[in-house]
Structure formats: structure tokens, C-alpha cells
Scaffold this motif. Structure first.
Motif, PDB file in Angstrom:
ATOM      1  N   LEU A   7      -2.334   0.007  19.306  1.00 18.92           N
ATOM      2  CA  LEU A   7      -1.884   0.539  18.019  1.00 18.92           C
ATOM      3  C   LEU A   7      -2.769   0.043  16.890  1.00 18.92           C
ATOM      4  N   LEU A   8      -3.064  -1.242  16.881  1.00 17.67           N
ATOM      5  CA  LEU A   8      -3.891  -1.814  15.823  1.00 17.67           C
ATOM      6  C   LEU A   8      -5.315  -1.269  15.847  1.00 17.67           C
ATOM      7  N   LEU A   9      -5.855  -1.058  17.029  1.00 21.48           N
ATOM      8  CA  LEU A   9      -7.197  -0.494  17.134  1.00 21.48           C
ATOM      9  C   LEU A   9      -7.241   0.930  16.603  1.00 21.48           C
ATOM     10  N   ILE A  10      -6.289   1.750  17.003  1.00 20.73           N
ATOM     11  CA  ILE A  10      -6.232   3.129  16.525  1.00 20.73           C
ATOM     12  C   ILE A  10      -5.983   3.156  15.016  1.00 20.73           C
ATOM     13  N   LEU A  11      -5.096   2.278  14.545  1.00 17.24           N
ATOM     14  CA  LEU A  11      -4.805   2.193  13.120  1.00 17.24           C
ATOM     15  C   LEU A  11      -6.039   1.779  12.332  1.00 17.24           C
ATOM     16  N   PHE A  12      -6.788   0.814  12.848  1.00 14.10           N
ATOM     17  CA  PHE A  12      -7.997   0.364  12.169  1.00 14.10           C
ATOM     18  C   PHE A  12      -9.028   1.484  12.070  1.00 14.10           C
ATOM     19  N   VAL A  13      -9.211   2.230  13.136  1.00 11.23           N
ATOM     20  CA  VAL A  13     -10.168   3.340  13.116  1.00 11.23           C
ATOM     21  C   VAL A  13      -9.723   4.408  12.117  1.00 11.23           C
ATOM     22  N   ARG A  64     -12.440  -0.051  -7.434  1.00 11.16           N
ATOM     23  CA  ARG A  64     -13.099  -0.118  -6.125  1.00 11.16           C
ATOM     24  C   ARG A  64     -12.382  -1.103  -5.198  1.00 11.16           C
ATOM     25  N   LYS A  65     -11.935  -2.206  -5.764  1.00  7.28           N
ATOM     26  CA  LYS A  65     -11.231  -3.207  -4.956  1.00  7.28           C
ATOM     27  C   LYS A  65      -9.836  -2.733  -4.553  1.00  7.28           C
ATOM     28  N   LEU A  66      -9.206  -1.920  -5.394  1.00  3.19           N
ATOM     29  CA  LEU A  66      -7.873  -1.414  -5.079  1.00  3.19           C
ATOM     30  C   LEU A  66      -7.884  -0.446  -3.898  1.00  3.19           C
ATOM     31  N   ILE A  67      -9.020   0.166  -3.641  1.00  2.00           N
ATOM     32  CA  ILE A  67      -9.123   1.079  -2.506  1.00  2.00           C
ATOM     33  C   ILE A  67      -8.925   0.318  -1.195  1.00  2.00           C
ATOM     34  N   LEU A  68      -9.186  -0.976  -1.192  1.00  2.00           N
ATOM     35  CA  LEU A  68      -8.947  -1.785   0.009  1.00  2.00           C
ATOM     36  C   LEU A  68      -7.473  -1.834   0.377  1.00  2.00           C
ATOM     37  N   GLY A  69      -6.605  -1.426  -0.535  1.00  2.00           N
ATOM     38  CA  GLY A  69      -5.182  -1.334  -0.245  1.00  2.00           C
ATOM     39  C   GLY A  69      -4.890  -0.363   0.878  1.00  2.00           C
ATOM     40  N   VAL A  70      -5.849   0.494   1.183  1.00  8.35           N
ATOM     41  CA  VAL A  70      -5.713   1.417   2.316  1.00  8.35           C
ATOM     42  C   VAL A  70      -5.518   0.626   3.608  1.00  8.35           C
ATOM     43  N   VAL A  73      -1.735  -2.103   2.815  1.00 10.98           N
ATOM     44  CA  VAL A  73      -0.375  -1.551   2.719  1.00 10.98           C
ATOM     45  C   VAL A  73       0.165  -1.083   4.072  1.00 10.98           C
ATOM     46  N   PRO A  74      -0.547  -0.268   4.844  1.00 13.22           N
ATOM     47  CA  PRO A  74       0.030   0.158   6.128  1.00 13.22           C
ATOM     48  C   PRO A  74       0.249  -0.985   7.117  1.00 13.22           C
ATOM     49  N   ILE A  75      -0.654  -1.957   7.134  1.00 17.35           N
ATOM     50  CA  ILE A  75      -0.494  -3.081   8.057  1.00 17.35           C
ATOM     51  C   ILE A  75       0.722  -3.917   7.669  1.00 17.35           C
ATOM     52  N   LEU A  77       3.341  -2.805   6.053  1.00 19.33           N
ATOM     53  CA  LEU A  77       4.506  -1.972   6.334  1.00 19.33           C
ATOM     54  C   LEU A  77       4.866  -1.993   7.818  1.00 19.33           C
ATOM     55  N   ILE A  78       3.870  -1.848   8.672  1.00 16.94           N
ATOM     56  CA  ILE A  78       4.120  -1.890  10.115  1.00 16.94           C
ATOM     57  C   ILE A  78       4.606  -3.270  10.537  1.00 16.94           C
ATOM     58  N   GLY A  79       4.007  -4.326   9.989  1.00 20.70           N
ATOM     59  CA  GLY A  79       4.454  -5.678  10.304  1.00 20.70           C
ATOM     60  C   GLY A  79       5.892  -5.916   9.881  1.00 20.70           C
ATOM     61  N   THR A  80       6.259  -5.399   8.717  1.00 22.33           N
ATOM     62  CA  THR A  80       7.636  -5.541   8.238  1.00 22.33           C
ATOM     63  C   THR A  80       8.609  -4.789   9.138  1.00 22.33           C
ATOM     64  N   ILE A  81       8.253  -3.581   9.530  1.00 22.51           N
ATOM     65  CA  ILE A  81       9.111  -2.800  10.419  1.00 22.51           C
ATOM     66  C   ILE A  81       9.282  -3.500  11.760  1.00 22.51           C
ATOM     67  N   ILE A  82       8.192  -4.009  12.315  1.00 23.52           N
ATOM     68  CA  ILE A  82       8.270  -4.722  13.595  1.00 23.52           C
ATOM     69  C   ILE A  82       9.131  -5.974  13.452  1.00 23.52           C
ATOM     70  N   TYR A  83       8.992  -6.710  12.363  1.00 20.21           N
ATOM     71  CA  TYR A  83       9.781  -7.910  12.161  1.00 20.21           C
ATOM     72  C   TYR A  83      11.272  -7.577  12.091  1.00 20.21           C
ATOM     73  N   PHE A  84      11.627  -6.603  11.258  1.00 16.61           N
ATOM     74  CA  PHE A  84      13.050  -6.279  11.103  1.00 16.61           C
ATOM     75  C   PHE A  84      13.638  -5.642  12.361  1.00 16.61           C
ATOM     76  N   THR A  85      12.823  -4.935  13.101  1.00 16.68           N
ATOM     77  CA  THR A  85      13.308  -4.318  14.348  1.00 16.68           C
ATOM     78  C   THR A  85      13.586  -5.385  15.395  1.00 16.68           C
ATOM     79  N   ASN A  86      12.749  -6.369  15.504  1.00 14.91           N
ATOM     80  CA  ASN A  86      12.864  -7.357  16.571  1.00 14.91           C
ATOM     81  C   ASN A  86      13.681  -8.590  16.210  1.00 14.91           C
TER      82      ASN A  86
END
Length: 88
Positions: A7-13, A64-70, A73-75, A77-86
Motif C-alpha cells: 500500500l505504501l509503495l503504491i501510495l508513494f508512486v 512551493r513548500k506547501l505542495i509537499l503537503g501532497v 496529508v494522505p499519509i 490520514l491513512i495512519g490515523t484511520i489505521i490507528y483508530f481501526t486497530n
């Protein structure tokens, strides 16, 4: 664990493609704005030098630095979802 790595590899790409696209788009919009500014307001001197100086200022800007939020933010969000789910 292997599923998370996949998942992380696909997400990173995917996020890398989005980041590069967004970065190129933002830079081209800034270039067009600088060219339009030079055409409408300045009109004399070296246009390319004006645009080049403006793009150098853009390279160190907050936008330009704010674009790194791409990536961030998703990482988060996914980490938060995984934490609350488990763990909740």
C-alpha cells in the motif's frame, strides 16, 4: 505487514505523480503571471531576466513548500484511520 508495504509503495508512486504534476502546473501558472505582469506593467528591459528572477523567488517561496503537503496529508490520514481501526 506485506500488505501495508505494498500500500505504501503504491501510495508513494501515486503521490509522486500528483506532486510532480502539481509542481509543474504551479510553476507554469507563476511563469504566465510574471510574463503578463511584465507585458502590462513594465514593458522595458529584459523580459527573460525578469521572469527568471521571479521564478527563483518562487523556488524559495512558501507556496512551493506547501505542495509537499501532497505527501504528508494522505499519509497522516491513512495512519490515523489505521490507528483508530486497530486500537480503539
Amino acid at each position: 505487514m506485506a500488505a501495508l508495504a505494498k500500500l505504501l509503495l503504491i501510495l508513494f508512486v501515486a503521490l509522486s505523480v500528483v506532486y510532480v504534476s502539481l509542481s509543474l502546473y504551479s510553476r507554469s501558472v507563476r511563469r504566465e503571471k510574471l510574463e503578463r505582469e511584465w507585458d502590462e506593467e513594465i514593458g522595458e528591459g529584459d523580459r527573460e531576466a525578469f521572469v527568471r528572477d521571479g521564478l527563483e523567488a518562487y523556488d524559495s517561496s512558501l507556496r512551493r513548500k506547501l505542495i509537499l503537503g501532497v505527501y504528508i496529508v494522505p499519509i497522516l490520514l491513512i495512519g490515523t484511520i489505521i490507528y483508530f481501526t486497530n486500537y480503539r
